[in-house]
Enzyme design. Structure first.
Site, PDB file in Angstrom:
ATOM      1  N   LYS A 223       0.876  -1.173   0.000  1.00 48.68           N
ATOM      2  CA  LYS A 223       0.000   0.000   0.000  1.00 48.68           C
ATOM      3  C   LYS A 223       0.911   1.219   0.000  1.00 48.68           C
ATOM      4  CE  LYS A 223      -2.498   1.675   3.639  1.00 48.68           C
ATOM      5  NZ  LYS A 223      -3.677   1.903   4.509  1.00 48.68           N
TER       6      LYS A 223
ATOM      7  N   ARG B 134     -10.735  -1.901   6.906  1.00 46.00           N
ATOM      8  CA  ARG B 134      -9.827  -2.909   7.496  1.00 46.00           C
ATOM      9  C   ARG B 134      -9.461  -2.535   8.933  1.00 46.00           C
ATOM     10  NH1 ARG B 134      -5.043  -0.118   9.041  1.00 46.00           N
ATOM     11  NH2 ARG B 134      -3.375  -0.325   7.530  1.00 46.00           N
TER      12      ARG B 134
ATOM     13  N   HIS C  40     -13.010  10.756  10.980  1.00 47.95           N
ATOM     14  CA  HIS C  40     -13.373   9.957   9.806  1.00 47.95           C
ATOM     15  C   HIS C  40     -13.496   8.473  10.139  1.00 47.95           C
ATOM     16  CE1 HIS C  40     -13.597   8.866   5.607  1.00 47.95           C
ATOM     17  NE2 HIS C  40     -12.599   8.024   5.774  1.00 47.95           N
ATOM     18  N   GLN C  41     -12.519   7.934  10.892  1.00 49.30           N
ATOM     19  CA  GLN C  41     -12.520   6.490  11.176  1.00 49.30           C
ATOM     20  C   GLN C  41     -13.620   6.078  12.156  1.00 49.30           C
ATOM     21  OE1 GLN C  41     -10.391   4.531   9.537  1.00 49.30           O
ATOM     22  NE2 GLN C  41      -9.265   6.254   8.663  1.00 49.30           N
TER      23      GLN C  41
ATOM     24  N   ASN D 264     -15.256  13.387  22.644  1.00 49.02           N
ATOM     25  CA  ASN D 264     -14.288  13.843  21.647  1.00 49.02           C
ATOM     26  C   ASN D 264     -13.750  15.193  22.053  1.00 49.02           C
ATOM     27  OD1 ASN D 264     -12.944  13.244  19.100  1.00 49.02           O
ATOM     28  ND2 ASN D 264     -14.025  15.026  18.302  1.00 49.02           N
TER      29      ASN D 264
ATOM     30  N   THR E  43      -3.296   5.137  17.918  1.00 52.46           N
ATOM     31  CA  THR E  43      -1.844   5.279  18.022  1.00 52.46           C
ATOM     32  C   THR E  43      -1.143   4.383  17.007  1.00 52.46           C
ATOM     33  OG1 THR E  43      -2.086   5.795  20.357  1.00 52.46           O
ATOM     34  CG2 THR E  43       0.111   5.166  19.610  1.00 52.46           C
ATOM     35  N   ASP E  44      -0.629   5.019  15.942  1.00 54.72           N
ATOM     36  CA  ASP E  44       0.025   4.261  14.865  1.00 54.72           C
ATOM     37  C   ASP E  44       1.337   4.903  14.449  1.00 54.72           C
ATOM     38  OD1 ASP E  44      -0.978   6.524  13.724  1.00 54.72           O
ATOM     39  OD2 ASP E  44      -2.101   5.540  12.133  1.00 54.72           O
TER      40      ASP E  44
ATOM     41  N   LYS F 174       2.531   9.295  19.316  1.00 52.48           N
ATOM     42  CA  LYS F 174       1.086   9.344  19.567  1.00 52.48           C
ATOM     43  C   LYS F 174       0.761   8.532  20.821  1.00 52.48           C
ATOM     44  CE  LYS F 174      -0.857   9.925  14.923  1.00 52.48           C
ATOM     45  NZ  LYS F 174      -1.652   9.238  13.905  1.00 52.48           N
TER      46      LYS F 174
ATOM     47  N   GLY G  27      -4.169  -1.869  18.294  1.00 51.93           N
ATOM     48  CA  GLY G  27      -4.302  -2.027  16.842  1.00 51.93           C
ATOM     49  C   GLY G  27      -3.449  -0.999  16.123  1.00 51.93           C
TER      50      GLY G  27
END
Ligand code: NAD
Length: 321
Positions: free
Chosen positions: A67, A110, A137-138, A159, A221-222, A226, A292
């Site tokens: 990707k 996904r 968005h997610q 939020n 957190t990716d 973060k 995740g």
């Protein structure tokens, strides 16, 4: 080669397809049958953009590819999504390109599949209240996928930017779930399952606020730096992840690891639970936590499903290179 547009991906790949594809690749990863290659992510020095590649090979599902994409902060002003990605699939027997697949919708579906797989395998069966931290968005994709995993009776949400909550509330409304905006401490006191999906760089949920038996899917957190959770919460929980190498470097566990609160050995790949190698939750009072981080193999899994479903339904375009 096949070409599968964003629109066709939305038409042919449903939540159940994404759940099945991602669950299978998590299982293959835990068995050593699928592996991710090192991630490349660079600031390109143009348009403030971050650009990179996530790639890997799934020997079990025969998905090989990458990707490519990233984040262009100026896109919103042009009326297009800031996050942009495209998936390239190759024939693992010959190296010939097999498909070019739009990656934006697939990334959302996904990612939602990953947290919903964690809920399916780790949350208490009697979970009734879903807590949402984040409303970007997610978050809408996350809410729709989570709602299918347990008989939730209510959604509580927080939020940072409160004006974004009504949009998430409208999704809950569509799903027939009462929706209440609450403070974070109350969210922890009420929720049986919590999803965090924000761009935060500091803890949003403290360990003392979380009740025994809660399942937390920490999805935002990716990247190094973060953070969404109090590291003490990681210590209190039984921790699962998509991939340990990412969890400890760019996932939520990076902070608890750096503080010496947990070690790599305390983290279990969720594929081990899917494969029956780990029992998952072992008591009603246990706090389970899924870190995740988002792996390239998830993208290849859903893109392969998209290419297959688009071809079967005659919706894929085809060209020769
Ligand atoms: P978005 O820009 O649409 O929404 C961002 C969300 O974070 C909003 O709810 C916003 O209010 C909140 N937020 C922003 N700054 C904050 C702060 N300092 N403290 C608390 N909340 C803050 O983004 P999105 O597409 O919904 O993505 C949300 C996060 O999920 C991002 O960090 C993204 O990188 C991550 N993500 C992870 C995966 C994965 O596989 N784990 C996949 C896609 C996106």
């Amino acid at each position: 080669m096949l070409i599968v547009s964003e629109e066709v991906c939305q038409e042919v790949v449903g939540r159940a397809d994404a759940f099945g594809a991602v669950e299978a690749v998590f299982a293959a990863m835990a068995k050593g049958d699928a592996y991710n290659f090192p991630v490349i992510r660079e600031a390109i020095g143009h348009a403030d953009a971050l650009y990179g590649f996530k790639s890997g090979f799934d020997k079990a599902g025969l998905a090989l590819g990458l990707k490519s994409g990233g984040y262009w902060p100026g896109n919103a002003a042009k009326g297009i999504t800031n996050h942009q990605s495209t998936v390239f699939l190759f024939d693992p027997d010959t190296g010939k390109i097999g498909a070019l697949v739009g990656g934006n919708y697939l990334t959302a579906i996904r990612t939602a599949a990953a947290s919903s797989i964690s809920i399916a395998h780790l949350a208490r069966k009697d979970a009734k209240v879903l807590g949402m931290v984040g409303a970007g968005h997610q978050a809408a994709f996350q809410l729709r996928a989570a709602a299918e995993q347990r008989d939730f009776e209510k959604v509580v949400a927080w939020n940072l930017h409160a004006d974004m909550l009504p949009k998430l509330g409208a999704v809950a409304d569509e799903l027939g779930l009462p929706f209440e905006a609450v403070e974070r401490e109350q969210l922890g006191a009420e929720a049986d399952v919590i999803i965090t999906i924000t761009s935060a760089h500091e803890p949003l949920l403290m360990a003392d606020w979380i009740k025994p038996g809660t399942h937390i899917a920490c999805m935002g957190t990716d990247t190094a730096g973060k953070q969404e959770l109090d590291p003490a919460l990681m210590k209190a929980a039984t921790v699962f992840t998509d991939e340990i190498a990412q969890s400890i470097s760019i996932g939520e566990a990076q902070h608890a690891i750096a503080a010496g609160l947990i070690s790599e050995a305390d983290i279990t790949p969720i594929g081990d639970v899917i494969n029956g190698e780990h029992p998952g939750r072992t008591s009603d009072g246990e706090i389970t936590l899924f870190d995740g981080t988002g792996v390239g193999l998830q993208d290849l899994a859903v893109a392969s499903a998209a290419a297959r479903l688009a071809e079967q339904s005659g919706k894929a375009a085809s060209i020769s290179l």
